[in-house]
Structure formats: structure tokens, C-alpha cells
Design an enzyme around this catalytic site. Sequence first.
Site, mmCIF file in Angstrom:
data_model
loop_
_atom_site.group_PDB
_atom_site.id
_atom_site.type_symbol
_atom_site.label_atom_id
_atom_site.label_comp_id
_atom_site.label_asym_id
_atom_site.label_seq_id
_atom_site.Cartn_x
_atom_site.Cartn_y
_atom_site.Cartn_z
ATOM 1 N N CYS A 52 42.260 -20.415 18.528
ATOM 2 C CA CYS A 52 41.410 -20.019 17.402
ATOM 3 C C CYS A 52 40.672 -18.725 17.693
ATOM 4 O O CYS A 52 40.432 -17.922 16.790
ATOM 5 C CB CYS A 52 40.415 -21.113 17.059
ATOM 6 N N HIS A 63 34.429 -23.691 18.285
ATOM 7 C CA HIS A 63 35.453 -23.223 17.351
ATOM 8 C C HIS A 63 35.091 -21.841 16.832
ATOM 9 O O HIS A 63 33.934 -21.578 16.499
ATOM 10 C CB HIS A 63 35.586 -24.206 16.186
ATOM 11 N N ASN A 103 39.659 -20.604 8.226
ATOM 12 C CA ASN A 103 40.009 -21.360 9.419
ATOM 13 C C ASN A 103 41.405 -20.970 9.904
ATOM 14 O O ASN A 103 42.062 -20.121 9.292
ATOM 15 C CB ASN A 103 39.937 -22.865 9.114
#
Length: 700
Positions: free
Chosen positions: A398, A624, A648
Site C-alpha cells: 500500500c 495503512h 484505497n
Amino acid sequence: MAKRIFSVSFLLVLLNVLHICIKFSVADLPTHVETKNLLGKWKILRTKTSPNLTTCGSSQPNKNTYNVGITDYKKYLLENNYEFVSELNVILSDDYVLYGDIYNTQDNEHRSKWKVLAVYDENKRVIGTWTTICDEGFEIKIGNETYAALMHYEPNGKCGPVSDEDSLDSNGDTDCYTTSFSKIRYGWLDVENEKNEHLHGCFYAERIFDNVNEIKHLDSFTIDKDSQNVLQTFTYDTKLNNILNSNNMLYKFGNLQKPTFTKRNNTNVQFNSELNWHRMKHHGKKKPLKKSMLDASRQTYACPCNANEVVDNVINKGDSDNPVSPTLIQLNNNLKNTTQTGNKDTNEMDLENYEDTLNSPKRELEINELPKNFTWGDPWNKNTREYEVTNQLLCGSCYIASQLYAFKRRIEVALTKKLDRKYLNNFDDQLSIQTVLSCSFYDQGCNGGFPYLVSKLAKLQGIPLNVYFPYSATEETCPYNISKHPNDMNGSAKLREINAIFNSNNNMSTYNNINNDHHQLGVYANTASSQEQHGISEENRWYAKDFNYVGGCYGCNQCNGEKIMMNEIYRNGPIVSSFEASPDFYDYADGVYFVEDFPHARRCTIEPKNDGVYNITGWDRVNHAIVLLGWGEEEINGKLYKYWIGRNSWGNGWGKEGYFKILRGQNFSGIESQSLFIEPDFSRGAGKILLEKMQKELGN
């Protein structure tokens, strides 16, 4: 782009894949260092520099199991014929200087008043700035020289065999490793001379103590007195049913606030799935917060933001005249909506946003001077730049996916600003996540990393398009040629050099028959030679010109991360931020993501000045990284909530077509504590070629 296959087996796999978390963690090495731990005098020993980018001893990607084998980095460099040729003493301080007094902010006046940490020479003259790299190391900038380091750490023998898995608990602590605050494990030196000449070397750094009384708090401790003083606000049951019922397990009882977002109710959790594994790791065994962390969790930031602010341990029950939260504001009928709905096949939306900024003052704007609603593209405003959202799959990438998407969009925005006209937007391939995943010696591959260090690789090495090194969600061997360092006379080649071209024998033949009409930037960047086209030559790499934390250093958000982040997004395009995702986030469907009283760990990382003012707002536990593209306001249950618009990296099937909204203005779960900007470089590589080509075609 991957095709969407709607089958039962596909959906089951998708449900398992979408919810990976520690494998998207942004806390990767078992280290923790804070600003206050690094203050004082440091001796820097520098090696020779050369045009070749060197790993300085790190593996690719950087691995914990490899790192712990280097017990003495200074000795390691000398044994590998990296002789030190110069020495520099600097003082890392918690004093601040204005960003605009050190760096050129002519085109970004909103950054000029940022307060950043000062570096002094031995005569107490300001010579540069510095920042921690989250809690893993530091970076010093002095003129045209940059020194980036990861701190030394080592296993303490209290745990099992060393592994590459993250060994930090939910509070950012570890029982297995000790971090040194007085020496580094790796040090990379980069020098940027005129005409874009970049030189690279290594360095070793250690703290200097003028007297024996200064030698204290050199290393982190795995247990402290504070850890004995905790408030038991939730239970420890880690059975799967209790994990799925996360609100009952993790949050305070008696929370009567109505939810601000909707969740999916048909998630099928298999025992061996990544979702189950992640929830068990991050939330099923979540430790109670230390008392100091509980104190800090009652205010917007871990550190007080003014001399009069005190830590408040009492939760607001809503029985006073004060608002429950600074983000709950009264409904205003005069909202200004400036969201654009341009054609995604052109740069129309980017151009309209740019023209809107031209009509506003160049200085940093107050929140009430900025649009109430603003976006660089999202599904709620029906103006997403492209439909396909990256799915990171079973890999903790990520931190790469988010930073490279922001980089790509900022290339598009910057081109619009330079050309100042409408044109067809041909940037229809993403930048290569796999290049960073496999080749970065700063980050830990699928075990995680930091967007800050992704940006560093983009500046020094450049990033090709995905078509040249497609994403596989695995740690493939880096296909760059590796050669010995010229000083490596004994042939050990432990310190490896990276040549700026892919190995001609790498597995690229599959991609040699590319339809270049679908990858226009590849066409612009390619040279006449077929070998150069499919080897990643200089012309095929996208470089970053600059990058930094929004605010100028980690935690330097001026006690108003919301305002400085909004200004940066408004002026230049999307940014990347990080936060600690709760289990509820996995099932997010729509609305404003916010979980009241989620036990989020954070620490004040600096001591107050004599006047009680803190220049740093502290460390926040995050797991994240995502892209922030804009903001807005939405009425929910009679209240108007401010939110960020996020993108995302779990594919289109998650959330609102891959996007989400998250509470704005309260630093919820650390969302406003460590955002980053990146600027594209149009003076070299693919950026230079594309800009010149488009200027010629458009008659600029």
C-alpha cells in the site's frame, strides 16, 4: 487492466484478498525512535561519491533477517573497502526555522511559513533541516547534500528466531529488539549538483557526548514503568466471533453515537484467510494503551499545541455547551461546491481546478477561505480519473501503490499547469509498483515500507511504467544489473551498485509486443532503439524533483494538519497519508469512516520549550497508507461532518468503487499526522521528453 469476472469462486477469493493489513503495514522494521531521542551532536563519516547509486550494504528489498547480521556498520563499511574520506559534525535540534527561509517556495508560497527542525554546525549556525523518517531513522538536508539513515537495532534474545515479519505490537513497542539512539545501521549520502548531476555514497553516523553525564537514554526499553499503569477499557478474547464483533471487543461500552458509515454485512471470513490472519494480528491481540497514550488520545495531537493546553482524561459525554468534536459543525446553507465534472479522457477537470487556484491568494489559505468541497476525482462526484483501482493482493505494497498513484496524478496536474490548456490525457498506465517492491533497498518489500522512502527512490532512480515491470504482488528478484563497487577490491561485492538499465536477459519478452497506442507516455519516452525501448533506459523513467512531509518534517503539521494538507492538495494535487485502520474499515461501504473511542496509540515525541510550546505534534501508530484526493462536508444524523476523500488500494470491489471518506479535522487514527507531497521532475527522463513533445504539438 484485469477483467472483472463475476463468479462465486472469484468473489470468495476477492473477499479474502481485499482485507490484508499488516501486509500493507507502514511500520516494518522492529525499531522505534523519536525526535527527542536524536537531539544533540552527531559525527558523520562520509565515503567517496560516484554517479552510481549504491545500496550501501542493504539487501533488495531491505530485510530484517539480513540487517541483524550487520552488528557494526562502521566496521562493515571499512571491511568492504568503503574508506571514509571526510568528516562532518552537526547538531540536530528541536528548534525550528521557516521552510521558506531554507527552500525555494516561489511557486508554493503556502509552504513558506512551515516550521521545520533546524540543523546547526558547531558554531550554532543554521546549516540545514532534518526530520525523523517516521520512527525508523532520520534524514538531514544540508545545502545540496542529503543524509538518510536507518537506526541500528538488534535482537535482545528474549524471543524466538529472527524473521522478516513485523515484530512491533499495536502500541509500536517490541519485546524482541532494542533500538540504538546513538548510531545508525545504514546511511545513504546523495549529492545533487548543477545540471541535475547526482552523486551517491554512504556514511556512518554516531552521537558525540561531551561528558559522561550526557550518556543516557541511548537505547529503547521494551518495558517501562508506564506500561504497568494502564486502563482496562476492553477485553482480550481473540475468538473469531469476538473479532468479527469488533465494536464490542475494542471500544468503550455505552457508545450511543449513531454510525457515520455503512458496512457490508455478507463478508465471508475463512479461518485461513488473510482477513482472519490480519484481524488476529492487529486487533484480536490488541494490547491496552499505556496511561500516557490514553492521556494523549483525549486531544487532537499527542503533544499539546499551546502553553495553555492540558491533557484531558475525561471523555466528553455531550452534556456541556461545547461541541462534542471540532469536526461537528452547524449546518451552513451557504456551502460553496467547487467539485468539477470534467471529461476523464481529457485534462478538463485538472485545468478547471488549476484555474480556480489562480483566482485565490498565493499564500497559505485559512480553512474558511478554501472551497467547502474539492476533489481531484472520485466516484461521489462522478469524475474519477480512471475506473480501475489498484488491488495490492496478498502483499503489503500500500505504501508504494498510494505514493505512485499520487505521483502519477501530480504529473498530470503539473503538465496541465505548465501547458495551461485542454488536451487529450494519454497517461493510461500506472507507474511500476513492482520496481519499488523488488528493487528498493530502503523499504521491506511485501512486509511494508514508507511512502517517504518510495519518493526517495523516485527522485534518485526514477520509476518506469507498469508495462515494463508489471505488478506481481511478490518479491521478484530485482532485474537491474548489479556490479561490484569500484572500491571492492576483494571481490566480496557485498556493497552493490545499481545500473540504471534493466538486464537485457530479464523476463521482458512477454511485453515486447506492446500496443504503444495504449501507452502514449511510453511512446513519448522511448528512443529509436528497440533494445532501449524495452530496457528501462533514462528516457523511460519518471523522476521526482522534490518530496517531503506536508509541514516540512515528520510531525511538523503546525498543530493544524487539516489546513496545511488542504492547501497542499488544492495547489498541487493528491497527497498520501497514513492512519490506523480499525476492523470496521475492512467492511466499509459508504459514508464517513469514523469510529468513536477506537484505542489508537500515539506518543508525544518531544519535550516542551521553556514557554511550554511544542514544535512537534507527536508520533501516531499507523498501519495503512492511502491517497487523499480532496474533501467535503456531509450531513449525517442532523450534524455536518467534515471528511477527506480517499482512494484505497484494494480494488474496485471494496468501498465505493475503491474509494472512501474519512473524518477530517480531528486527526482521527493519525490521518493528519504524517502526510506527504511529491513533485514531478520535467528536467530529465520521461518527464522532460513528454513535456517538450507536448509543447511542440500544442504550439506552446
